[in-house]
Design an enzyme around this catalytic site. Sequence first.
Site, PDB file in Angstrom:
ATOM      1  N   ARG A   1      29.891  17.110  32.063  1.00 38.18           N
ATOM      2  CA  ARG A   1      30.566  17.579  33.161  1.00 38.18           C
ATOM      3  C   ARG A   1      30.006  17.796  34.310  1.00 38.18           C
ATOM      4  O   ARG A   1      30.531  17.442  35.579  1.00 38.18           O
ATOM      5  CB  ARG A   1      31.319  19.372  32.998  1.00 38.18           C
ATOM      6  CG  ARG A   1      32.293  19.928  33.700  1.00 38.18           C
ATOM      7  CD  ARG A   1      32.814  20.843  33.264  1.00 38.18           C
ATOM      8  NE  ARG A   1      33.900  20.997  32.528  1.00 38.18           N
ATOM      9  CZ  ARG A   1      35.246  20.688  32.809  1.00 38.18           C
ATOM     10  NH1 ARG A   1      35.431  20.724  34.085  1.00 38.18           N
ATOM     11  NH2 ARG A   1      36.042  20.547  32.051  1.00 38.18           N
TER      12      ARG A   1
ATOM     13  N   ALA B   1      36.918  26.038  29.092  1.00 37.24           N
ATOM     14  CA  ALA B   1      37.412  25.141  30.094  1.00 37.24           C
ATOM     15  C   ALA B   1      38.587  25.320  30.990  1.00 37.24           C
ATOM     16  O   ALA B   1      39.341  24.445  31.460  1.00 37.24           O
ATOM     17  CB  ALA B   1      37.537  23.964  29.402  1.00 37.24           C
TER      18      ALA B   1
ATOM     19  N   GLN C   1      34.517  33.652  21.860  1.00 35.46           N
ATOM     20  CA  GLN C   1      35.861  33.210  22.590  1.00 35.46           C
ATOM     21  C   GLN C   1      36.370  31.998  21.751  1.00 35.46           C
ATOM     22  O   GLN C   1      36.942  31.295  21.811  1.00 35.46           O
ATOM     23  CB  GLN C   1      34.997  32.253  23.735  1.00 35.46           C
ATOM     24  CG  GLN C   1      34.601  33.112  24.625  1.00 35.46           C
ATOM     25  CD  GLN C   1      33.906  32.481  25.928  1.00 35.46           C
ATOM     26  OE1 GLN C   1      32.472  32.697  26.280  1.00 35.46           O
ATOM     27  NE2 GLN C   1      34.432  31.339  26.602  1.00 35.46           N
TER      28      GLN C   1
ATOM     29  N   GLU D   1      31.074  31.171  23.841  1.00 36.00           N
ATOM     30  CA  GLU D   1      31.783  29.968  23.300  1.00 36.00           C
ATOM     31  C   GLU D   1      31.169  29.447  21.914  1.00 36.00           C
ATOM     32  O   GLU D   1      31.904  29.013  21.133  1.00 36.00           O
ATOM     33  CB  GLU D   1      31.793  29.119  24.554  1.00 36.00           C
ATOM     34  CG  GLU D   1      32.569  27.501  23.955  1.00 36.00           C
ATOM     35  CD  GLU D   1      32.734  26.691  25.334  1.00 36.00           C
ATOM     36  OE1 GLU D   1      32.695  27.143  26.633  1.00 36.00           O
ATOM     37  OE2 GLU D   1      33.134  25.501  24.746  1.00 36.00           O
TER      38      GLU D   1
ATOM     39  N   PHE E   1      32.394  34.714  29.473  1.00 40.25           N
ATOM     40  CA  PHE E   1      31.804  33.643  30.743  1.00 40.25           C
ATOM     41  C   PHE E   1      31.213  32.549  30.121  1.00 40.25           C
ATOM     42  O   PHE E   1      30.149  31.998  30.710  1.00 40.25           O
ATOM     43  CB  PHE E   1      30.731  34.515  31.541  1.00 40.25           C
ATOM     44  CG  PHE E   1      31.580  35.918  32.106  1.00 40.25           C
ATOM     45  CD1 PHE E   1      32.754  35.745  32.958  1.00 40.25           C
ATOM     46  CD2 PHE E   1      31.256  37.202  31.935  1.00 40.25           C
ATOM     47  CE1 PHE E   1      33.327  36.674  33.523  1.00 40.25           C
ATOM     48  CE2 PHE E   1      32.059  38.112  32.438  1.00 40.25           C
ATOM     49  CZ  PHE E   1      32.881  37.986  33.470  1.00 40.25           C
TER      50      PHE E   1
ATOM     51  N   PHE F   1      30.100  25.333  33.552  1.00 42.13           N
ATOM     52  CA  PHE F   1      29.928  24.424  32.485  1.00 42.13           C
ATOM     53  C   PHE F   1      29.247  22.967  33.281  1.00 42.13           C
ATOM     54  O   PHE F   1      29.838  21.995  32.670  1.00 42.13           O
ATOM     55  CB  PHE F   1      31.427  23.903  31.549  1.00 42.13           C
ATOM     56  CG  PHE F   1      30.996  23.527  30.301  1.00 42.13           C
ATOM     57  CD1 PHE F   1      30.697  24.344  29.066  1.00 42.13           C
ATOM     58  CD2 PHE F   1      31.342  21.940  29.989  1.00 42.13           C
ATOM     59  CE1 PHE F   1      30.660  23.916  27.922  1.00 42.13           C
ATOM     60  CE2 PHE F   1      30.919  21.715  28.606  1.00 42.13           C
ATOM     61  CZ  PHE F   1      30.809  22.606  27.832  1.00 42.13           C
TER      62      PHE F   1
ATOM     63  N   GLU G   1      37.490  29.082  36.345  1.00 38.15           N
ATOM     64  CA  GLU G   1      36.153  28.851  36.795  1.00 38.15           C
ATOM     65  C   GLU G   1      36.022  28.191  37.987  1.00 38.15           C
ATOM     66  O   GLU G   1      34.807  28.304  38.566  1.00 38.15           O
ATOM     67  CB  GLU G   1      35.679  27.552  35.476  1.00 38.15           C
ATOM     68  CG  GLU G   1      35.491  28.164  34.049  1.00 38.15           C
ATOM     69  CD  GLU G   1      35.230  26.762  33.260  1.00 38.15           C
ATOM     70  OE1 GLU G   1      36.145  26.250  32.805  1.00 38.15           O
ATOM     71  OE2 GLU G   1      33.804  26.583  32.936  1.00 38.15           O
TER      72      GLU G   1
ATOM     73  N   ARG H   1      30.353  29.894  32.838  1.00 37.06           N
ATOM     74  CA  ARG H   1      31.651  29.419  33.822  1.00 37.06           C
ATOM     75  C   ARG H   1      31.058  28.508  34.758  1.00 37.06           C
ATOM     76  O   ARG H   1      30.306  28.450  35.574  1.00 37.06           O
ATOM     77  CB  ARG H   1      31.521  30.799  34.605  1.00 37.06           C
ATOM     78  CG  ARG H   1      33.260  31.169  35.213  1.00 37.06           C
ATOM     79  CD  ARG H   1      33.397  32.259  35.731  1.00 37.06           C
ATOM     80  NE  ARG H   1      34.633  32.612  35.951  1.00 37.06           N
ATOM     81  CZ  ARG H   1      34.848  33.781  36.335  1.00 37.06           C
ATOM     82  NH1 ARG H   1      34.232  34.978  36.534  1.00 37.06           N
ATOM     83  NH2 ARG H   1      36.374  34.237  36.624  1.00 37.06           N
TER      84      ARG H   1
HETATM   85  N1  MTE Z   1      37.234  36.299  33.470  1.00 34.85           N
HETATM   86  C1  MTE Z   1      36.765  37.625  32.876  1.00 34.85           C
HETATM   87  N2  MTE Z   1      37.273  38.631  33.440  1.00 34.85           N
HETATM   88  N3  MTE Z   1      35.914  37.422  31.839  1.00 34.85           N
HETATM   89  C2  MTE Z   1      35.557  36.479  31.397  1.00 34.85           C
HETATM   90  O1  MTE Z   1      34.536  36.394  30.478  1.00 34.85           O
HETATM   91  N4  MTE Z   1      35.423  33.943  31.471  1.00 34.85           N
HETATM   92  C3  MTE Z   1      35.700  32.583  32.509  1.00 34.85           C
HETATM   93  C4  MTE Z   1      37.025  32.606  33.049  1.00 34.85           C
HETATM   94  N5  MTE Z   1      37.351  34.138  33.688  1.00 34.85           N
HETATM   95  C5  MTE Z   1      35.644  35.134  32.097  1.00 34.85           C
HETATM   96  C6  MTE Z   1      36.655  35.112  33.094  1.00 34.85           C
HETATM   97  C7  MTE Z   1      35.345  31.448  31.936  1.00 34.85           C
HETATM   98  S1  MTE Z   1      33.972  30.749  31.474  1.00 34.85           S
HETATM   99  C8  MTE Z   1      36.503  30.742  31.283  1.00 34.85           C
HETATM  100  S2  MTE Z   1      36.251  29.320  30.455  1.00 34.85           S
HETATM  101  C9  MTE Z   1      37.774  31.131  31.633  1.00 34.85           C
HETATM  102  O2  MTE Z   1      37.882  32.595  31.998  1.00 34.85           O
HETATM  103  C10 MTE Z   1      38.545  31.192  30.017  1.00 34.85           C
HETATM  104  O3  MTE Z   1      39.549  31.879  30.033  1.00 34.85           O
HETATM  105  P1  MTE Z   1      40.984  30.844  30.402  1.00 34.85           P
HETATM  106  O4  MTE Z   1      40.947  29.779  30.062  1.00 34.85           O
HETATM  107  O5  MTE Z   1      42.115  31.662  29.834  1.00 34.85           O
HETATM  108  O6  MTE Z   1      41.207  30.945  32.089  1.00 34.85           O
HETATM  109  N1  HPA Z   2      34.217  23.492  28.998  1.00 32.38           N
HETATM  110  C1  HPA Z   2      34.067  24.236  28.066  1.00 32.38           C
HETATM  111  N2  HPA Z   2      33.840  23.944  26.780  1.00 32.38           N
HETATM  112  C2  HPA Z   2      33.639  22.773  26.513  1.00 32.38           C
HETATM  113  C3  HPA Z   2      34.104  21.756  27.366  1.00 32.38           C
HETATM  114  C4  HPA Z   2      34.380  21.888  28.505  1.00 32.38           C
HETATM  115  O1  HPA Z   2      34.546  21.245  29.406  1.00 32.38           O
HETATM  116  N3  HPA Z   2      33.987  20.203  26.655  1.00 32.38           N
HETATM  117  C5  HPA Z   2      33.422  20.769  25.471  1.00 32.38           C
HETATM  118  N4  HPA Z   2      33.585  22.157  25.319  1.00 32.38           N
HETATM  119 MO1  MOS Z   3      34.036  28.791  30.108  1.00 36.16          MO
HETATM  120  S1  MOS Z   3      32.139  28.170  30.330  1.00 36.16           S
HETATM  121  O1  MOS Z   3      34.488  27.044  29.659  1.00 36.16           O
HETATM  122  O2  MOS Z   3      33.798  29.625  28.586  1.00 36.16           O
END
Ligand code: MTE
Ligand code: HPA
Ligand code: MOS
Length: 769
Positions: free
Chosen positions: A310, A511, A197, A232, A228, A344, A722, A342
């Site tokens: 958080r 995030a 990620q 990261e 998920f 956090f 999330e 997811r």
């Molecule tokens: N959806 C799918 N299908 N697969 C994933 O790994 N990760 C989640 C969410 N939805 C995830 C997901 C998490 S932890 C985050 S932070 C966000 O997607 C990241 O993507 P975005 O910021 O583009 O929403």
């Molecule tokens: N979410 C995910 N990753 C991060 C964050 C957060 O709020 N802050 C620093 N890394």
């Molecule tokens: Mo999502 S836990 O911020 O990758």
Amino acid sequence: MYVGKNVPHDSARGHVTGESVYVDDIPHLANELQVGYWWSPVARGRIRALDLAAAAMIPGVVALYTFEDIEGGNIFGPIFQDEPLLAPGEVSYIGQPVVVIAAETREAVDAARKAIVADIERLTPILTIDDAVAAQSFIGTRRTISRGNAEAAIAAAPHVVEGVFRSGGQDQFYLESQAAIAMPDEHGAITVHSSTQNPTEVQDVIAHVLGLSQSEVVVVAKRMGGGFGGKECQATHPATIAALVAQKTRRPARIAFTKDEDMIVTGHRHPFQNRYRVGFDDSGHILGMQVDFYSDGGAFADLSTAIMARAMCHAENAYYIHDIEINGTVCRTNSAPNTAMRGFGGPQGVATMENMVEEIAVTLGRDPFEIRRLNCYGTTDRNVTPYGAVVENNTLPRIFDELVASSDYVRRRDEVLRFNRESKTRLRGIALTPVKFGISFNTTFLNQANALVNIYRDGSVQVSTGATEMGQGVNTKIAQLVADELGVELSAVRLMITSTEKNNNTSATAASTGSDINGAAAIDACRRLRARLADCAARLLVEGEADPSPSPESIVVREGVVFDSRRPAKTMTFGDLAHAAHRHRVSLGERGYYATPLIHWDIEKFSGRPFLYYTIGAAVSEVEIDRFTGMMRVLRSDLLMDIGRSINPGIDRGQITGAFVQGMGWCTTEELRYADDGELLTHSPTTYKIPNIQDLPEIFSVAWIDNDTNTANVKGSKAVGEPPLLLGISVWAAAKQALLSVAAGRGVPLGLPATIEEIAVQLATIESV
Ligand code: MTE
Ligand code: HPA
Ligand code: MOS
């Protein structure tokens, strides 16, 4: 126009047909090495001797490396630099990499792993939060958010409840295990394909460990089969290990964890153990609250302190509590470093609050919903968080009221109470829980993004950003934004592979901000391109006209068609325009940039405005429990969210549904069990139970309100990745309600996850009283 439309996910077809390529699907390269590692079999110890001779003799084994072979720095970490890539003599968790093995085949890697002989002095590990507190083993310092005088408010309150609330860890359970392929380039440089990620962080750590400059490392990330949060930070380890082998041997090197390996060696969601005290009056008004959060950070810092921050910023969830004190301490233990998952930290904070609400309600003999509605953040007053941010355009009260009506909550609660009076074999429970999730990285500097938009002479477009596609649909959303902004057809826009070569110094896709910040950066680039093209089109479209004054302001470009609104009959295609612009020496490439406005955070005082806005929602869930076995089913869940103006309703529906089910898993069936020596016992789908299709709510409704007020974010949208996970807590609260209905006014110390076993134990305890 495409924004707001149900455009299919760009991988929809590729995933089903198998055309989508993941890292380990990249065909084997000539001369490629397979890589794995031998990891610490003990949770805490000192390596007295390591005998690699037998492993080195195995046919096909090419090289074995320990920390002594690292030419750059062995120690890294995203916030605190405390984590070794390869254990330097001391080992701190089961699964910690000690010896890197490079071989011609995976079989040889496995054989070498078995042939390594180590003499390790076992030390007493710290395996629980209690152990860590007793040993004063912490990561960072205890932090506090405080407003008013919680102590005095609780002392003066007519009622007080207190206790300890525990929530367990959770595996990210992405379907694609961690993987990387490193390829040596000329002059010592290196290119790495990583299932990450966070390509920039992988680049940084590889440069650091290998002793290269960042410009000598290129990290490429096409897609993940889920991240998920688990990718990261922790995609860095396999990628750097592969890079180390590539650097040493000058051969391509591939690493791909098995599922079991992945679950053992990588960290999970943080378990929390939270002490709370809350004071309230007869009506259920919360007068004061004190919470002490303790998380299990594992052996190294990773993102633990940001995750704790958080959790602390979500400790009051949806409720205005004037006199409040929130403390947070991260424990250092001897488990794999826990990491992003997811939510956090948000879920751990919110579950603790919702547990308090349940206890307040049972103390007063009231419906918990009344307590929730009464204490809910206001729209014009009572809308400042404990850390000093204003909850703007607060839709919580509206969502509470609309959801209570649409889910028929009041009637169904009466029905549940009646059912529980009459049934001897089963129990039901119903609960409504809200979420108010802050959107932005809580580390302010991370809230920036850049994008590269290239238009080709035929009018087709390539877009590159730092966003990584993990299934959440960020590429599709950015394509929609770009298509509308440039005025081209969606099919003309192609999202390119994510690479640190095109987008530098990017933040993790995390995030929930992926489309917010990368979409905004892409739009920034498109605006400048569009202005240049409008100038050019204005000149071209007046050629041969009686009134030859070009007017860029009246140029319209929409879905690939270009015209001057003064003379709409005369059109040209976007492709013709691009071609002509190139002939007129107009630049057709642009880089965009976005930095989230308005946010600030005082890292010492823990106050400020860490989030640009909040994504809000609530869920009503109803469960039924078998009184003899503890078996639980979810009869119905109704979700109602405020996600602003959805960029892609189909994708957002998928995100809300998936996140809710993943949250439900954390709350009910997913349990990480460890042996007494710290070994993870539940490291495969046979022993670690994620929700499956039969576990879905039998009636399942996902809806959102119309809300045009979130002008702060791209196209009025709100992040959705999330926040809905935290609505899974409604299932847990419903389970607690069901148990409380037979507990005769006594509390029920139900932690999380509320597994079948746990519910059975609670039922047995209740019946034995
Ligand atoms: N959806 C799918 N299908 N697969 C994933 O790994 N990760 C989640 C969410 N939805 C995830 C997901 C998490 S932890 C985050 S932070 C966000 O997607 C990241 O993507 P975005 O910021 O583009 O929403
Ligand atoms: N979410 C995910 N990753 C991060 C964050 C957060 O709020 N802050 C620093 N890394
Ligand atoms: Mo999502 S836990 O911020 O990758």
